[in-house]
Enzyme design. Structure first.
Site, short mmCIF file in Angstrom:
data_model
loop_
_atom_site.label_atom_id
_atom_site.label_comp_id
_atom_site.label_asym_id
_atom_site.label_seq_id
_atom_site.Cartn_x
_atom_site.Cartn_y
_atom_site.Cartn_z
NE ARG A 233 2.90 7.64 -0.19
CZ ARG A 233 3.97 7.46 -0.96
NH1 ARG A 233 4.64 6.33 -0.91
NH2 ARG A 233 4.40 8.42 -1.76
CD GLU A 262 6.18 6.33 5.77
OE1 GLU A 262 5.98 5.12 5.54
OE2 GLU A 262 6.74 7.09 4.96
CG HIS A 294 9.03 5.45 2.43
ND1 HIS A 294 7.79 5.96 2.70
CD2 HIS A 294 9.12 5.42 1.06
CE1 HIS A 294 7.17 6.26 1.58
NE2 HIS A 294 7.96 5.93 0.56
CG PHE A 297 12.79 6.11 -2.75
CD1 PHE A 297 12.51 5.86 -1.42
CD2 PHE A 297 13.71 7.11 -3.04
CE1 PHE A 297 13.11 6.59 -0.40
CE2 PHE A 297 14.32 7.85 -2.03
CZ PHE A 297 14.01 7.58 -0.70
P1 NAD Z 1 0.65 4.25 -10.72
O1 NAD Z 1 -0.23 5.45 -10.65
O2 NAD Z 1 1.47 4.00 -11.93
O3 NAD Z 1 -0.24 2.93 -10.46
C1 NAD Z 1 -1.21 2.83 -9.48
C2 NAD Z 1 -2.22 1.78 -9.95
O4 NAD Z 1 -3.17 1.58 -8.90
C3 NAD Z 1 -3.00 2.21 -11.21
O5 NAD Z 1 -2.99 1.17 -12.17
C4 NAD Z 1 -4.40 2.46 -10.67
O6 NAD Z 1 -5.42 2.18 -11.64
C5 NAD Z 1 -4.44 1.48 -9.51
N1 NAD Z 1 -5.49 1.77 -8.55
C6 NAD Z 1 -6.02 2.97 -8.21
N2 NAD Z 1 -7.00 2.80 -7.31
C7 NAD Z 1 -7.09 1.48 -7.08
C8 NAD Z 1 -7.93 0.68 -6.26
N3 NAD Z 1 -8.88 1.23 -5.49
N4 NAD Z 1 -7.75 -0.65 -6.26
C9 NAD Z 1 -6.80 -1.23 -7.06
N5 NAD Z 1 -6.00 -0.53 -7.88
C10 NAD Z 1 -6.14 0.81 -7.87
O7 NAD Z 1 1.56 4.33 -9.41
P2 NAD Z 1 2.97 3.60 -9.17
O8 NAD Z 1 4.06 4.44 -9.73
O9 NAD Z 1 2.86 2.18 -9.59
O10 NAD Z 1 3.05 3.70 -7.59
C11 NAD Z 1 2.13 3.02 -6.74
C12 NAD Z 1 2.29 3.55 -5.34
O11 NAD Z 1 3.58 3.15 -4.84
C13 NAD Z 1 2.31 5.09 -5.25
O12 NAD Z 1 0.99 5.60 -5.13
C14 NAD Z 1 3.14 5.35 -4.03
O13 NAD Z 1 2.24 5.50 -2.93
C15 NAD Z 1 3.95 4.07 -3.83
N6 NAD Z 1 5.40 4.28 -3.94
C16 NAD Z 1 6.20 3.86 -2.91
C17 NAD Z 1 7.58 4.02 -2.99
C18 NAD Z 1 8.50 3.55 -1.89
O14 NAD Z 1 9.68 3.96 -1.86
N7 NAD Z 1 8.06 2.71 -0.99
C19 NAD Z 1 8.15 4.63 -4.12
C20 NAD Z 1 7.31 5.03 -5.15
C21 NAD Z 1 5.94 4.86 -5.05
#
Ligand code: NAD
Length: 331
Positions: A233, A262, A294, A297
């Site tokens: 993000r 964005e 973005h 995905f």
């Molecule tokens: P997820 O919930 O499976 O994993 C997130 C991880 O971050 C978890 O292991 C959590 O413990 C960890 N975390 C939480 N707070 C933290 C901190 N302060 N420091 C370090 N680690 C921390 O989520 P995911 O499915 O792996 O997705 C991650 C992020 O990717 C989502 O939150 C979303 O914002 C982003 N995303 C982007 C796209 C894209 O198209 N660009 C698509 C999907 C998701």
């Protein structure tokens, strides 16, 4: 039962229509982003379906509830754009797609790394101009480099596996260490040590703890000339600070699929418009910055899973007010 889609694109129509056959919802696709200004588009709908830049704040939640909406379905994983407390207070149920093809995003992070490193985008244009010179295209081997991964959830784990496969040393920082990752040789360390890697990739959610995780202080902990990749993000990175770091050479490469402002830019064709956002214009001017809008995905597999999971969760919540996939339920 009707679902109104906000920020709907042509591909949303294609995939949601394809998987709606068995459930038979009435699907109403609106191009507008959801906000206090556009919530008036909602009428006679039990559910709405939103994406990453729709704004679901307290005022929007109140109006949705007054209009009889029961369910807000996020067709994405992140939920930083939703006021969960307000949704709960207004009796709304909220679901998301917690894990759809995490490989789609992890592989895009790799694409950003490889493009920035080996400059294939520049080589492609050069060769088309019959310029076969290699000057300026020098890259480095990924094999043997240290990669720092912040957040080892679904996407971070997939990314760790990819980078291990390429022969990198993978350091990780997360609030919880993952045993599967440790068993493949991922080393968990404090944030400062992970930030000292050659390449840093962000895979944690955006929340109050992680906003501007990359700021002047943490940039100072990075190795001079390191590569930063953000597919998570935009708000994780302080844009002004990263711009200064690129100017000074402290950050050597930046690959971003997300950008803090964005919502005013992405998912639209603005090619004929004078862009007023000077920060992104400055970022776009650097030769060592790669920005995608973005799209991490955006694969067949991910869109299929997003559509089926979103429709199934909405159906379950509307029919029984329960959800079998607890990870998909936010409120
Ligand atoms: P997820 O919930 O499976 O994993 C997130 C991880 O971050 C978890 O292991 C959590 O413990 C960890 N975390 C939480 N707070 C933290 C901190 N302060 N420091 C370090 N680690 C921390 O989520 P995911 O499915 O792996 O997705 C991650 C992020 O990717 C989502 O939150 C979303 O914002 C982003 N995303 C982007 C796209 C894209 O198209 N660009 C698509 C999907 C998701």
């Amino acid at each position: 039962m009707k679902i109104i889609f906000f920020s709907a694109q042509a591909y949303d129509k294609t995939f949601f229509n394809r998987y709606n056959d068995t459930l038979g919802f009435e699907l109403d696709f609106q191009e507008a982003q959801l906000s206090e200004q556009t919530v008036g588009l909602v009428n006679n709908a039990e559910a709405i379906c939103v994406f990453v830049n729709d704004q679901i704040n307290a005022a929007v939640c109140k109006q949705l509830s007054e209009k009889g909406v029961k369910v807000i379905a996020l067709r994405c994983a992140g939920f930083n754009n939703v006021d969960l407390e307000a949704a709960k207070a207004n009796g709304l149920r909220i679901c998301r797609v917690p894990a759809y093809s995490p490989e789609a995003v992890a592989e895009h992070a790799l694409a950003l790394i490889l493009t920035l490193n080996r400059k294939t985008h520049k080589a492609y244009n050069r060769v088309r101009e019959q310029n076969f010179s290699l000057n300026g295209l020098l890259g480095f081997n990924l094999h043997g480099k240290t990669v720092g991964v912040i957040g080892t959830g679904n996407i971070g784990k997939s990314f760790c596996r990819i980078m291990k496969g390429l022969g990198c040393r993978v350091l990780a920082f997360d609030v919880i260490a993952n045993k599967d990752m440790e068993s493949i040789g991922v080393e968990y360390h404090p944030l400062a040590e992970v930030l000292a890697a050659d390449i840093i990739s962000l895979h944690c959610p955006l929340n109050n703890q992680t906003k501007h995780l990359i700021n002047p202080e943490t940039i100072g902990m990075m190795k001079k000339g390191a590569m930063l990749i953000n597919t998570s993000r935009g708000g994780l990175v302080d844009t002004k600070a990263i711009t200064e770091a690129l100017k000074s050479g402290q950050v050597g490469y930046l690959g971003i699929d997300v950008y803090e402002q964005e919502e005013h830019l992405f998912f639209r064709d603005l090619s004929g418009v004078i862009i007023q956002d000077d920060e992104i214009q400055r970022l776009m001017s650097f030769p060592n910055v790669l920005i995608t809008a973005h799209q991490a995905f955006f694969t067949e597999e991910a869109l299929s899973q997003i559509a089926t999971n979103t429709l199934n969760s909405t159906y379950e919540l509307l029919k029984s007010n329960k959800l079998s996939n607890q990870a998909a339920l936010l409120v």
